[in-house]
Design a protein around this motif. Structure first.
Motif, mmCIF file in Angstrom:
data_model
loop_
_atom_site.group_PDB
_atom_site.id
_atom_site.type_symbol
_atom_site.label_atom_id
_atom_site.label_comp_id
_atom_site.label_asym_id
_atom_site.label_seq_id
_atom_site.Cartn_x
_atom_site.Cartn_y
_atom_site.Cartn_z
ATOM 1 N N MET A 171 -32.315 -20.444 12.601
ATOM 2 C CA MET A 171 -33.258 -20.573 13.713
ATOM 3 C C MET A 171 -34.440 -21.451 13.318
ATOM 4 O O MET A 171 -34.880 -22.316 14.087
ATOM 5 C CB MET A 171 -33.743 -19.192 14.159
ATOM 6 C CG MET A 171 -32.706 -18.373 14.906
ATOM 7 S SD MET A 171 -33.379 -16.847 15.625
ATOM 8 C CE MET A 171 -33.601 -15.826 14.160
ATOM 9 N N GLN A 172 -34.958 -21.231 12.119
ATOM 10 C CA GLN A 172 -36.088 -22.029 11.654
ATOM 11 C C GLN A 172 -35.690 -23.490 11.489
ATOM 12 O O GLN A 172 -36.462 -24.400 11.817
ATOM 13 C CB GLN A 172 -36.621 -21.456 10.339
ATOM 14 C CG GLN A 172 -37.314 -20.109 10.504
ATOM 15 C CD GLN A 172 -37.700 -19.476 9.178
ATOM 16 O OE1 GLN A 172 -37.147 -19.816 8.133
ATOM 17 N NE2 GLN A 172 -38.640 -18.553 9.215
ATOM 18 N N LEU A 173 -34.477 -23.712 10.993
ATOM 19 C CA LEU A 173 -34.006 -25.085 10.825
ATOM 20 C C LEU A 173 -33.780 -25.747 12.189
ATOM 21 O O LEU A 173 -34.044 -26.942 12.358
ATOM 22 C CB LEU A 173 -32.717 -25.107 10.010
ATOM 23 C CG LEU A 173 -32.244 -26.495 9.557
ATOM 24 C CD1 LEU A 173 -33.300 -27.166 8.689
ATOM 25 C CD2 LEU A 173 -30.929 -26.399 8.799
ATOM 26 N N ALA A 174 -33.311 -24.966 13.154
ATOM 27 C CA ALA A 174 -33.127 -25.496 14.508
ATOM 28 C C ALA A 174 -34.465 -25.929 15.095
ATOM 29 O O ALA A 174 -34.568 -26.972 15.754
ATOM 30 C CB ALA A 174 -32.474 -24.446 15.399
ATOM 31 N N ASP A 175 -35.508 -25.129 14.846
ATOM 32 C CA ASP A 175 -36.839 -25.499 15.322
ATOM 33 C C ASP A 175 -37.327 -26.759 14.611
ATOM 34 O O ASP A 175 -37.936 -27.639 15.232
ATOM 35 C CB ASP A 175 -37.820 -24.347 15.083
ATOM 36 C CG ASP A 175 -39.190 -24.631 15.670
ATOM 37 O OD1 ASP A 175 -39.296 -24.723 16.904
ATOM 38 O OD2 ASP A 175 -40.151 -24.778 14.892
ATOM 39 N N GLU A 176 -37.030 -26.856 13.315
ATOM 40 C CA GLU A 176 -37.395 -28.065 12.570
ATOM 41 C C GLU A 176 -36.643 -29.273 13.128
ATOM 42 O O GLU A 176 -37.208 -30.363 13.265
ATOM 43 C CB GLU A 176 -37.074 -27.884 11.083
ATOM 44 C CG GLU A 176 -37.495 -29.064 10.227
ATOM 45 C CD GLU A 176 -37.215 -28.847 8.745
ATOM 46 O OE1 GLU A 176 -37.102 -29.853 8.017
ATOM 47 O OE2 GLU A 176 -37.092 -27.677 8.320
ATOM 48 N N GLU A 177 -35.375 -29.067 13.460
ATOM 49 C CA GLU A 177 -34.580 -30.152 14.043
ATOM 50 C C GLU A 177 -35.189 -30.624 15.360
ATOM 51 O O GLU A 177 -35.273 -31.828 15.625
ATOM 52 C CB GLU A 177 -33.148 -29.678 14.278
ATOM 53 C CG GLU A 177 -32.259 -30.715 14.937
ATOM 54 C CD GLU A 177 -30.848 -30.206 15.185
ATOM 55 O OE1 GLU A 177 -30.103 -30.881 15.924
ATOM 56 O OE2 GLU A 177 -30.488 -29.140 14.644
ATOM 57 N N LEU A 178 -35.623 -29.665 16.175
ATOM 58 C CA LEU A 178 -36.252 -30.023 17.444
ATOM 59 C C LEU A 178 -37.545 -30.796 17.195
ATOM 60 O O LEU A 178 -37.855 -31.756 17.910
ATOM 61 C CB LEU A 178 -36.535 -28.753 18.253
ATOM 62 C CG LEU A 178 -36.656 -28.908 19.766
ATOM 63 C CD1 LEU A 178 -35.407 -29.528 20.360
ATOM 64 C CD2 LEU A 178 -36.933 -27.556 20.409
ATOM 65 N N GLY A 179 -38.279 -30.385 16.154
ATOM 66 C CA GLY A 179 -39.500 -31.099 15.795
ATOM 67 C C GLY A 179 -39.217 -32.521 15.339
ATOM 68 O O GLY A 179 -39.928 -33.467 15.717
ATOM 69 N N VAL A 180 -38.169 -32.690 14.534
ATOM 70 C CA VAL A 180 -37.775 -34.028 14.083
ATOM 71 C C VAL A 180 -37.378 -34.886 15.284
ATOM 72 O O VAL A 180 -37.764 -36.055 15.392
ATOM 73 C CB VAL A 180 -36.606 -33.939 13.072
ATOM 74 C CG1 VAL A 180 -35.988 -35.321 12.833
ATOM 75 C CG2 VAL A 180 -37.086 -33.341 11.754
ATOM 76 N N ALA A 181 -36.614 -34.293 16.194
ATOM 77 C CA ALA A 181 -36.158 -35.030 17.379
ATOM 78 C C ALA A 181 -37.339 -35.506 18.220
ATOM 79 O O ALA A 181 -37.385 -36.669 18.647
ATOM 80 C CB ALA A 181 -35.231 -34.150 18.214
#
Length: 300
Positions: A171-181
């Motif tokens: 979940m945390q990595l998914a949020d990081e991915e959204l931030g990168v995007a």
């Protein structure tokens, strides 16, 4: 003059009928009754919504009968719990999750794209797949302009509340991915290009199964070259670091690839659906004829 008003009223009724007939298949698909195997849809409302805003969001998400859904509220404490976010966050964006049969894939629908300012359907899909969400239809809405992050946290909470908790690291990595995007989109790439890049990197990871960070770097660069994307060294490294973390988590990239392919095929099916587009074409032909006949009748 009265005849003209009657004609105008008749045209209005016919137009409404045409629109209703065009929308009927969609409405029928959304009113298939309660799935006793998978359960009722889950709706998660942002905690900051006023009563009036909540009612508006409820309408936007087609919650016609509160008894036919399960409702939860996502708070700032949830964003801190699930993705280590700010517990004082204001939460407006909301979501409805309808679970689907295995293999149906993930489908995202932003109902209010004018108010979800930083996240696209594809960005949500990529992040949710990273978090472990599969085979679901997710509708997202907000009554005010927001980034769209609280909807993501609300989806995590829904799965947790339903006894299907997602892995916190994912979940945390998914949020990081959204931030990168969203960062890449701010730096000049279109949101569509960002989504395509993330999708292609994930597919390449599934195909190549990288073992080292150098392997990940090679995949990232290959996809950048293939898509003709030029990034700053900082942004390129941000991507490499993200996918290197992803590589080290227990993510079934073959399944992620299957879900991504499923999303792409659904879009293509709609594009190729001659029946749907014929209805659209016929609607506008009938509409044009009605308007033409109406104005012709005004002067006869």
């Amino acid at each position: 003059m009265m005849n003209n008003y009657l004609k105008l009223a008749a045209v209005f009724v016919l137009i409404v009928g045409l629109i209703t007939s065009l929308a009927a298949p969609v409405q029928a698909a959304n009113n298939g009754g309660i799935n006793e195997k998978l359960g009722v849809p889950i709706v998660v409302y942002g905690d900051t919504l006023s009563d009036e805003q909540k009612n508006k969001v409820s309408d936007l998400l087609d919650v016609n009968d509160p008894e036919a859904v399960k409702e939860y509220t996502v708070t700032g404490e949830d964003i801190a719990n699930y993705i280590d976010g700010d517990p004082n966050s204001r939460m407006f964006s909301s979501a409805k999750i309808t679970r689907q049969e295995k293999g149906e894939g993930l489908s995202i629908n932003i109902v209010t794209p004018e108010n979800i300012t930083q996240v696209t359907n594809e960005m949500y899909a990529n992040a949710l797949l990273t978090a472990g969400v599969e085979d679901a239809t997710v509708d997202v809405a907000s009554p005010v302009k927001v980034s769209g992050h609280s909807a993501l946290t609300g989806i995590y909470k829904a799965y947790d509340a339903e006894g299907q908790p997602l892995d916190k690291e994912r979940m945390q990595l998914a949020d990081e991915e959204l931030g990168v995007a969203t960062d890449l989109a701010k730096d000049g790439l279109s949101q569509e290009k960002v989504s395509e890049l993330l999708t292609e990197i994930k597919k390449a990871i599934a195909d190549q199964n990288p073992a080292t960070k150098e392997d990940v770097e090679k995949i990232v660069q290959e996809q950048l070259d293939k898509l003709g994307i030029s990034l700053s060294e900082e942004d390129r490294q941000m991507l490499i670091d993200l996918f290197n973390k992803m590589k080290d988590l227990n993510i079934n990239f073959d399944e992620v690839k299957n879900q991504l392919d499923n999303i792409a095929s659904k879009v293509q099916e709609l594009v190729n659906d001659e029946g749907f587009w014929n209805k659209v074409e016929n609607f506008f032909k009938k509409f044009a004829n009605l308007i033409g006949n109406f104005f012709e009748g005004l002067f006869n």
